[in-house]
Design an enzyme around this catalytic site. Structure first.
Site, short mmCIF file in Angstrom:
data_model
loop_
_atom_site.label_atom_id
_atom_site.label_comp_id
_atom_site.label_asym_id
_atom_site.label_seq_id
_atom_site.Cartn_x
_atom_site.Cartn_y
_atom_site.Cartn_z
N LYS A 311 0.87 -1.21 0.13
CA LYS A 311 -0.01 -0.06 0.03
C LYS A 311 0.81 1.21 -0.01
CE LYS A 311 -3.34 2.12 2.98
NZ LYS A 311 -4.57 2.11 4.22
N GLU A 315 -3.72 7.02 2.29
CA GLU A 315 -3.69 7.29 3.58
C GLU A 315 -2.36 7.44 4.53
OE1 GLU A 315 -7.93 5.08 4.43
OE2 GLU A 315 -6.50 3.86 4.65
N ARG A 348 -1.27 -2.20 -4.44
CA ARG A 348 -2.60 -2.03 -4.22
C ARG A 348 -3.19 -0.42 -5.05
NH1 ARG A 348 -4.48 -0.81 0.99
NH2 ARG A 348 -6.42 -2.35 0.85
N ASP A 389 -14.95 1.98 -0.86
CA ASP A 389 -14.28 1.40 0.08
C ASP A 389 -15.02 0.10 0.76
OD1 ASP A 389 -12.26 0.61 2.05
OD2 ASP A 389 -12.62 2.39 3.22
N GLU A 411 -9.29 -7.23 -4.73
CA GLU A 411 -9.49 -7.49 -3.24
C GLU A 411 -10.84 -7.21 -2.69
OE1 GLU A 411 -6.49 -4.98 -1.50
OE2 GLU A 411 -7.70 -4.46 0.21
N GLU A 417 -16.58 -4.75 7.75
CA GLU A 417 -16.06 -3.32 8.37
C GLU A 417 -17.32 -2.70 8.27
OE1 GLU A 417 -12.56 -1.59 6.50
OE2 GLU A 417 -13.30 0.69 7.41
N HIS A 536 -21.34 4.96 2.33
CA HIS A 536 -20.48 5.86 3.44
C HIS A 536 -21.37 6.62 4.36
CE1 HIS A 536 -16.76 7.24 5.21
NE2 HIS A 536 -16.10 6.46 4.26
#
Ligand code: BDP
Length: 724
Positions: A311, A315, A348, A389, A411, A417, A536
């Protein structure tokens, strides 16, 4: 004991063994997963199986063959209720012959060449055939690992009570890479993990090997998972130091017989942090030499090391862009280091930079499409199923249709989550099926995501909880991930059916209802959380409860950024009049999503800002449809509760009660989501709730002010659960 008494004693035991239902034997604590191997309950099948398998003929003692043999011995003992003797040659009817042409003379002499060619390097053949006039079942493959997969397949046939008559199976995986990605940290915590601490006991390795590792490997091999990334994508460079590599090597030693290779996450700045170099610039010769030497060192410790997952520049993670280089420069640096050893790099595409873009979902497409064709052969671009996400529902990621010269893998997130985490029942196979079957048009019609990818990785939901995954039904997602990774054309319904039979019961009174629950469960979550293409909308931080009002701070981390609710309507305009994210899809898909006439209702608000009173294809207004969907979500959970309640006595009491308790939580939280969301939308639409609509229990402010206990792993709200 006198003979007669002894006989009576033995008789009572054999009756007990045959007649007592499995649920009264041993604790159903979930540890055995779908590999429970309880006595076959069908009274017609049991004698059929006992006659069909009377001896196990296996010649090799190589580690993987030994694993296959152990599994068959244990599995058959449980399923048939008696030991099946192991022999080196076929000596009677009912031989189960297990091997490869290389390790078994019996197999080598059989006319299986065509079938074995079809099976390929990892696949297998299972056939009922005569061997020198005796009835036999042959379990054969080209490599030992194929034999192991076949052993699990055969056991599955028995566990699900299928007939063995005329068996003729050839099975080969459709994807080469079938990986679990653990987001496990070296301090034992798990990023977004909802099943306890990490399985890997770093402080005890390499000297102390927890026996669970082997059971973990068995579970993976049983569904064909052939690799695991041990560490978090938010990586710690320490994993690449000699002390940790010795620990990794010990784990690799346990997983190897089961065909499971280890992979590690590589922190891009490792040359600075553990190498003492002044830079991690991918074109710096010192950096290149450092990674090459590091790869050599890793392969000395772990000769079959799989490679790196990275990654980068996302972030806050370091990456090549820190040196004004591209993602391709970064990926190729690591790819060159592992290439001499046959390793790969999974780079990624989840890039989420520090500057807020016009539309967050466009970032990966904008950064990676220009790099198509510039990655080394041993690089796979690892793309999340959707462009945002891991939401309950997203359209497929546009990169699947627009990188024809790049090897892609997908992925998905097994740990839920954004779908109720450890507690809500959400069977994810329907979600993955939806994406795998989506047509990207990359190479004309029929270019489904499943056909465009070469591998699949699932973010693991496995932790140190006794039941591995935090709830009984979460286990189904681990199982389903492996089954779909092996064969993405399998249906969610078939996978659920298998799992229920292996995990709970073959009783039709259980299988049908539980399958019904599983197949509607993901849509239920979509409906009560984010219907019609919303995404979200959870409260800040924990990604669990509702927070459609969340604002402030970084814009593209807020709910209002994604819902765009205003007095006119709801939804993110991603057509040409808005962010134009739809341009990232290939043409037929772009047109389909752009037009209000052809965009599926399920992703309507993902692509369009729709007026509250506008009519959808159903003839109902957006407002009416929203209300219906939220209510349907709650109603489905209630239906699941009633269905489960009807299984009392048919499912063991332990699991019955555990699932019942979680469904109670889910029902209360589904109402929480519905009421908080509907009231918030109403503050913009100013439209009434119909008189027969189930009235929210509290005013909007009550929901807005609700603060959940500060347990980030289990962010339940007692106030919600306690509501009458
Ligand atoms: C998000 C998670 C975050 C992960 C990130 C990723 O919230 O914890 O680090 O994805 O995939 O879903 O890198």
């Amino acid at each position: 004991m006198r003979t007669s008494a002894r006989l009576a004693f033995l008789f009572s035991w054999s009756v007990w063994f045959v007649a007592v239902p499995p649920q009264t034997r041993g604790a159903e604590d979930g540890y055995d997963l779908w590999l429970r191997y309880r006595l076959v309950a069908d009274t017609a099948r049991l004698p059929e199986y006992r006659a069909a398998i009377t001896q196990l003929v296996v010649a090799s003692t190589a580690a993987t063959m030994q694993a296959a043999r152990d599994e068959l011995v244990t599995g058959l003992r449980g399923l048939l209720g008696r030991d099946v003797p192991v022999a080196r040659a076929v000596s009677r009817d009912g031989a189960l012959v297990v091997g490869t042409p290389a390790n078994s003379r019996v197999v080598a002499a059989l006319p299986l060449a065509d079938r074995l060619r079809e099976a390929g390097p990892e696949g297998f053949v299972i056939r009922a055939m005569a061997i020198r006039g005796r009835r036999a079942i042959v379990v054969a493959a080209n490599r030992d690992v194929g034999v192991l997969y076949a052993a699990f397949h055969l056991l599955r046939l028995l566990q699900t009570e299928r007939s063995l008559a005329g068996l003729d199976v050839v099975s080969a995986p459709r994807l080469r890479l079938r990986l679990l990605d653990h987001w496990d940290n070296l301090d034992g915590t798990v990023e977004r993990g909802y099943a306890g601490a990490s399985l890997w006991e770093w402080s005890r390795l390499p000297d102390s090997i927890n026996p669970r590792y082997r059971d973990y490997a068995r579970a993976n091999a049983s569904v064909g998972i052939n690799g695991v990334v041990l560490t978090n994508v938010n990586a710690n460079a320490l994993i690449l130091t000699p002390g940790y590599l010795a620990k990794v090597a010990a784990l690799a030693g346990v997983l190897r017989p089961y065909g499971v290779r280890v992979y590690l996450t590589a922190r891009f700045s490792a040359p600075i942090e553990i190498g003492g170099l002044p830079t991690a610039d991918p074109i710096d010769p010192g950096v290149r030499a450092w990674w090459a030497a590091k790869a050599d060192e890793i392969y000395r410790a772990i000769p079959d090391f799989g490679g790196f997952l990275v990654k980068a520049n996302s972030e806050g993670q370091p990456g090549p862009q820190d040196y004004h280089r591209t993602h391709a420069d970064g990926a190729n640096l690591l790819a060159d280091a592992v290439a001499p050893h046959g390793g790969i790099v999974m780079w990624r595409a989840f890039v989420y930079s520090s500057t807020v873009p016009t539309d967050r979902v466009m970032q990966a497409g904008d950064e990676f499409v220009p790099l198509d064709g510039s990655f080394r052969k041993n690089v796979l671009l690892q793309v999340k199923n959707g462009p945002l996400d891991f939401q309950p529902r997203e359209p497929f990621h546009p990169l699947f249709g627009t990188m024809p010269r790049t090897t892609l893998m997908m992925e998905v997130q097994i740990t839920k989550e954004y779908l109720g985490q450890d507690s809500h029942l959400a069977f994810l196979a329907p979600q993955w099926e939806e994406i795998l079957r989506a047509d990207t048009y990359a190479r004309g019609p029929g270019s489904t995501v499943g056909k465009e990818i070469r591998g699949i990785a699932g973010v693991a939901n496995v932790g140190s909880d006794r039941d591995w995954t935090g709830s009984d039904f979460n286990q189904a997602n681990w199982y389903a991930f492996g089954r779909l990774a092996w064969d993405h054309t399998l249906s969610a319904a078939v996978i659920a059916d298998e799992w229920i039979r292996m995990t709970f019961s073959n009783d039709a009174r259980v299988v049908g209802p539980v399958q019904g629950m599983m197949l509607v469960s993901r849509d239920a979550v979509v409906n009560y959380m984010t219907p019609l293409g919303l995404a979200h909308q959870m409260a800040r931080g924990h990604h669990y409860g509702p927070g459609p009002w969340v604002t402030g701070g970084r814009a593209d981390q807020t709910s209002v950024y994604f819902n765009r609710a205003d007095s006119a309507g709801l939804g993110f305009d991603r057509t040409a009049t808005g962010s134009n994210a739809v341009r990232q899809y290939s043409l037929p898909v772009r047109n389909r999503f752009s037009s209000r006439d052809s965009v599926p209702d399920t992703i309507l608000l993902w692509f369009h800002h729709v007026g509250w009173r506008e009519r959808l294809r159903s003839g109902r207004t957006l407002w009416e449809e929203l209300l219906r969907h939220y209510q349907a979500g709650v109603d489905t959970v209630r239906w699941m509760q009633r269905t489960w309640d009807g299984l009392e006595g048919l499912v063991d009491a332990e699991r019955f009660r555990r699932v019942q308790g979680l469904l109670r939580i889910q029902e209360a939280e589904a109402r929480w989501w519905r009421d908080a969301s509907v009231l918030y939308w109403q503050s913009f639409s100013h439209l009434p709730l119909p008189p027969d609509y189930e009235a929210p229990r509290h005013p909007l402010d009550w929901y807005r002010q609700l603060r959940c206990p500060p347990d980030p792993r289990k962010p339940r709200c007692d106030a919600v659960l306690g509501a009458p």
